[in-house]
Design an enzyme around this catalytic site. Structure first.
Site, mmCIF file in Angstrom:
data_model
loop_
_atom_site.group_PDB
_atom_site.id
_atom_site.type_symbol
_atom_site.label_atom_id
_atom_site.label_comp_id
_atom_site.label_asym_id
_atom_site.label_seq_id
_atom_site.Cartn_x
_atom_site.Cartn_y
_atom_site.Cartn_z
ATOM 1 N N SER A 240 0.834 -1.214 0.000
ATOM 2 C CA SER A 240 0.000 0.000 0.000
ATOM 3 C C SER A 240 0.865 1.260 0.000
ATOM 4 O O SER A 240 0.618 2.195 -0.775
ATOM 5 C CB SER A 240 -0.970 0.010 1.185
ATOM 6 O OG SER A 240 -0.294 -0.190 2.400
ATOM 7 N N HIS A 270 -2.019 -8.820 2.044
ATOM 8 C CA HIS A 270 -1.744 -7.545 2.728
ATOM 9 C C HIS A 270 -2.903 -7.262 3.693
ATOM 10 O O HIS A 270 -3.213 -8.082 4.553
ATOM 11 C CB HIS A 270 -1.540 -6.468 1.648
ATOM 12 C CG HIS A 270 -0.934 -5.186 2.119
ATOM 13 N ND1 HIS A 270 -0.346 -5.022 3.347
ATOM 14 C CD2 HIS A 270 -0.834 -3.962 1.510
ATOM 15 C CE1 HIS A 270 0.103 -3.775 3.469
ATOM 16 N NE2 HIS A 270 -0.187 -3.112 2.369
ATOM 17 N N HIS A 317 5.505 -12.429 8.091
ATOM 18 C CA HIS A 317 5.705 -11.055 7.618
ATOM 19 C C HIS A 317 6.912 -11.004 6.697
ATOM 20 O O HIS A 317 7.871 -11.763 6.877
ATOM 21 C CB HIS A 317 5.910 -10.082 8.789
ATOM 22 C CG HIS A 317 5.644 -8.664 8.404
ATOM 23 N ND1 HIS A 317 6.614 -7.852 7.877
ATOM 24 C CD2 HIS A 317 4.498 -7.940 8.431
ATOM 25 C CE1 HIS A 317 6.074 -6.666 7.615
ATOM 26 N NE2 HIS A 317 4.800 -6.685 7.937
ATOM 27 N N ARG A 326 2.397 -4.168 16.858
ATOM 28 C CA ARG A 326 1.012 -3.719 16.641
ATOM 29 C C ARG A 326 0.046 -4.795 17.140
ATOM 30 O O ARG A 326 -1.055 -4.508 17.589
ATOM 31 C CB ARG A 326 0.776 -3.432 15.148
ATOM 32 C CG ARG A 326 1.693 -2.353 14.589
ATOM 33 C CD ARG A 326 1.564 -2.224 13.082
ATOM 34 N NE ARG A 326 1.915 -3.439 12.378
ATOM 35 C CZ ARG A 326 1.772 -3.628 11.078
ATOM 36 N NH1 ARG A 326 1.281 -2.658 10.333
ATOM 37 N NH2 ARG A 326 2.130 -4.763 10.513
ATOM 38 N N ASP A 372 -2.647 -8.169 11.749
ATOM 39 C CA ASP A 372 -3.958 -8.633 11.312
ATOM 40 C C ASP A 372 -4.501 -9.801 12.134
ATOM 41 O O ASP A 372 -5.700 -10.077 12.097
ATOM 42 C CB ASP A 372 -3.898 -9.036 9.827
ATOM 43 C CG ASP A 372 -3.593 -7.848 8.940
ATOM 44 O OD1 ASP A 372 -4.103 -6.759 9.232
ATOM 45 O OD2 ASP A 372 -2.836 -8.009 7.972
HETATM 46 N N1 CMX Z 1 1.197 -19.520 6.654
HETATM 47 C C1 CMX Z 1 1.703 -20.466 5.815
HETATM 48 N N2 CMX Z 1 2.776 -20.275 5.031
HETATM 49 C C2 CMX Z 1 3.379 -19.090 5.138
HETATM 50 C C3 CMX Z 1 2.956 -18.083 6.012
HETATM 51 C C4 CMX Z 1 1.794 -18.332 6.779
HETATM 52 N N3 CMX Z 1 1.272 -17.420 7.591
HETATM 53 N N4 CMX Z 1 3.760 -17.013 5.893
HETATM 54 C C5 CMX Z 1 4.679 -17.340 4.962
HETATM 55 N N5 CMX Z 1 4.436 -18.573 4.503
HETATM 56 C C6 CMX Z 1 5.124 -19.295 3.406
HETATM 57 C C7 CMX Z 1 5.012 -18.456 2.139
HETATM 58 O O1 CMX Z 1 3.760 -18.677 1.497
HETATM 59 C C8 CMX Z 1 6.198 -18.969 1.351
HETATM 60 O O2 CMX Z 1 5.830 -20.224 0.840
HETATM 61 P P1 CMX Z 1 6.522 -20.828 -0.478
HETATM 62 O O3 CMX Z 1 7.978 -20.906 -0.180
HETATM 63 O O4 CMX Z 1 5.863 -22.139 -0.630
HETATM 64 O O5 CMX Z 1 6.204 -19.851 -1.585
HETATM 65 C C9 CMX Z 1 7.238 -19.193 2.446
HETATM 66 O O6 CMX Z 1 6.512 -19.325 3.677
HETATM 67 C C10 CMX Z 1 8.237 -18.075 2.584
HETATM 68 O O7 CMX Z 1 7.546 -16.863 2.794
HETATM 69 P P2 CMX Z 1 8.179 -15.699 3.676
HETATM 70 O O8 CMX Z 1 9.452 -15.260 2.998
HETATM 71 O O9 CMX Z 1 8.259 -16.085 5.113
HETATM 72 O O10 CMX Z 1 7.073 -14.564 3.594
HETATM 73 P P3 CMX Z 1 6.800 -13.554 2.398
HETATM 74 O O11 CMX Z 1 7.653 -12.352 2.587
HETATM 75 O O12 CMX Z 1 6.848 -14.213 1.071
HETATM 76 O O13 CMX Z 1 5.264 -13.169 2.653
HETATM 77 C C11 CMX Z 1 3.376 -12.648 3.971
HETATM 78 C C12 CMX Z 1 4.866 -12.421 3.767
HETATM 79 C C13 CMX Z 1 2.874 -11.687 5.017
HETATM 80 C C14 CMX Z 1 2.644 -12.370 2.647
HETATM 81 C C15 CMX Z 1 3.170 -14.118 4.410
HETATM 82 O O14 CMX Z 1 3.769 -14.305 5.670
HETATM 83 C C16 CMX Z 1 1.716 -14.512 4.475
HETATM 84 O O15 CMX Z 1 1.156 -14.919 3.453
HETATM 85 N N6 CMX Z 1 1.042 -14.397 5.685
HETATM 86 C C17 CMX Z 1 -0.342 -14.668 5.806
HETATM 87 C C18 CMX Z 1 -1.149 -13.484 5.269
HETATM 88 C C19 CMX Z 1 -1.004 -12.292 6.182
HETATM 89 O O16 CMX Z 1 -1.140 -12.382 7.398
HETATM 90 N N7 CMX Z 1 -0.777 -11.112 5.581
HETATM 91 C C20 CMX Z 1 -0.727 -9.841 6.336
HETATM 92 C C21 CMX Z 1 0.662 -9.255 6.507
HETATM 93 C C22 CMX Z 1 0.615 -7.950 7.233
HETATM 94 C C23 CMX Z 1 -0.040 -6.903 6.375
HETATM 95 O O17 CMX Z 1 0.573 -6.452 5.404
HETATM 96 O O18 CMX Z 1 -1.179 -6.543 6.636
#
Ligand code: CMX
Length: 438
Positions: A240, A270, A317, A326, A372
């Site tokens: 964002s 996000h 994250h 937060r 979140d």
């Molecule tokens: N549950 C399961 N798997 C997860 C995970 C979770 N909560 N968080 C990360 N992973 C997985 C990723 O999908 C990725 O999988 P692959 O290797 O199979 O592609 C792997 O772990 C590595 O990811 P990462 O480097 O730890 O995390 P990213 O920087 O790629 O992504 C985020 C960060 C937030 C998108 C991810 O942790 C996620 O999808 N979380 C759940 C959704 C969420 O809570 N989003 C809100 C974030 C805060 C915000 O911006 O509001």
């Protein structure tokens, strides 16, 4: 000129030579390396943006203008008898880097009040949406429609010099922020209250007025203030913030830029994650017939989610490697006010069971909860159970930080953003040249 604008003007004049010197004298100093994994991997961790509004340390979490969240909540002026500071005080801090006095905050509250009336056509834009539309799409469109009000556009076309771009941008930002609670609560009334809108009470501050328009009593005014403050900014690389900055870099006005940033926030990876958490927990609740699950049942539910190829919403994250502060601020509030709430007990249990499971699962770099994981449960407790709406609340808060960033972008004359792209073949050739290819 208002005190805030005057102070901002002084800060801009003090700051400009620093940016100029960095560019002119040290422009070729190397800060980071653009490796192939950073280029293909969504620029994770690539140090290529600059902002002084907030900084996100992977271990410590966010600091606003150098202040940790506990310091922000402790030091900003608050309403009499209230637990949580005024949102308007945070805007002052983000813009100037200084903690305002009570009088300085009162002046900003007054500025917002004067600018809060929404033009009729914006209600009509909102009303034109079918009532099953996603709230974030309506929110984005309502903000977009306001572009016709932009002072920046008028002054730009009249030939204002670059150095002054920040001034009408500041005016646009205040005009927009002051209207967001009305836009948000009107969308809520349209979608979930048969259009029964509660008119604003201009005696109140932003958080208090929003709670009033949502039809909520205390302490929901404090909940609103807490939400808007917690979600305001998370440095510049998140989707964002980056979108807002990118769009504004083409000199699009604040309304176009904030509407775009809202669209980025609406994605499930996000901001949408806060409502996904509630959807996911309701699914569990239905499966459990309303009974609070045992720890074993909760673990099974988490594993089932992972095994079906989905992420655990509210955990992980891209930058943070610890529990999000937060999250901690909201947990503290929940422990004080809603400890007995059934859904809070779910969230409390998730805090225990998810991190070890994510570690064992071995994918996520950060197994800890983010903001979140907690947001929805507090809203639910106070009767805002329409979880599709939660990301709008995130968006109102986030607009405070992004508008502050855009004003400073203009003040420091940051240029059009234009990184360079390569083809896959070019990357392969770079690998070969580095002597690494087969
Ligand atoms: N549950 C399961 N798997 C997860 C995970 C979770 N909560 N968080 C990360 N992973 C997985 C990723 O999908 C990725 O999988 P692959 O290797 O199979 O592609 C792997 O772990 C590595 O990811 P990462 O480097 O730890 O995390 P990213 O920087 O790629 O992504 C985020 C960060 C937030 C998108 C991810 O942790 C996620 O999808 N979380 C759940 C959704 C969420 O809570 N989003 C809100 C974030 C805060 C915000 O911006 O509001």
């Amino acid at each position: 000129m208002s005190n805030l604008k005057q102070k901002l003007h002084e800060k801009i004049n003090e700051h400009r030579p620093r940016t100029l010197k960095l560019m002119k004298e040290f422009g070729d100093v190397v800060v980071d390396e653009a490796t192939i994994s950073k280029i293909i991997g969504g620029m994770r961790g690539l140090k290529c943006l600059v902002t002084d509004i907030s900084y996100l340390d992977p271990q410590e979490g966010i600091r606003y203008r150098g202040y940790t969240l506990p310091e922000v909540f402790e030091q900003l002026p608050r309403p009499e008898g209230g637990e949580i500071p005024y949102v308007e005080g945070l805007f002052y801090l983000l813009l100037t880097g200084e903690i305002p006095t009570a009088e300085e905050v009162e002046e900003v509250i007054d500025e917002f009040r004067k600018r809060s009336i929404l033009p009729l056509y914006v209600y009509e834009v909102i009303d034109a949406f079918p009532s099953n539309s996603p709230p974030m799409a309506i929110f984005s469109a309502a903000i977009l429609a306001l572009s016709r009000e932009s002072l920046f556009n008028k002054q730009y076309h009249a030939g204002i010099p670059k150095q002054d771009y920040w001034d009408p941008t500041y005016e646009d930002a205040l005009n927009l922020l002051a209207k967001l609670p009305e836009i948000g609560s009107y969308i809520y009334a349209k979608l979930y209250r048969d259009g029964q809108r509660i008119k604003q009470n201009t005696d109140l501050d932003m958080g208090g007025n929003f709670a009033h328009m949502m039809g909520q009593d205390a302490p929901y005014d404090d909940v609103s203030r807490m939400y808007f403050i917690l979600h305001a900014d998370h440095e510049s690389g998140n989707v964002s913030a980056h979108t807002g900055h990118l769009v504004a870099s083409s000199l699009s006005d604040i309304y176009l830029s904030i509407s775009a940033m809202i669209n980025g926030l609406a994605g499930p990876l996000h901001g949408l994650a806060n409502q996904e958490v509630l959807r996911w927990l309701q699914d569990l609740r239905n499966k459990m017939d309303g009974k609070v699950p045992s720890e074993e049942e909760m673990k099974q539910f988490v594993w089932d989610t992972l095994n079906s190829g989905q992420v655990i919403p509210g955990f992980g994250h891209a930058v943070l490697r610890k529990t999000d502060p937060r999250y901690s601020v909201q947990r503290e509030f929940a422990l004080k006010h809603i400890k007995q709430d059934e859904l809070f007990q779910y969230v409390d249990m998730l805090y225990k069971v998810v991190p070890p499971i994510l570690k064992e699962h071995g994918h996520a770099k950060n197994p800890w909860p983010n903001v979140d994981a907690h947001s929805g449960v507090i809203q639910w407790h106070y009767g805002i159970t329409e979880y599709d709406f939660y990301t709008v609340l995130f968006g109102i808060g986030r607009a405070i930080g992004i508008t502050a960033n855009i004003i400073w972008d203009r003040a420091l004359l940051y240029p059009l953003e234009r990184p360079k792209s390569l083809t896959t073949e070019m990357l392969e050739n770079i690998v070969m040249k580095a002597g690494k290819g087969a």
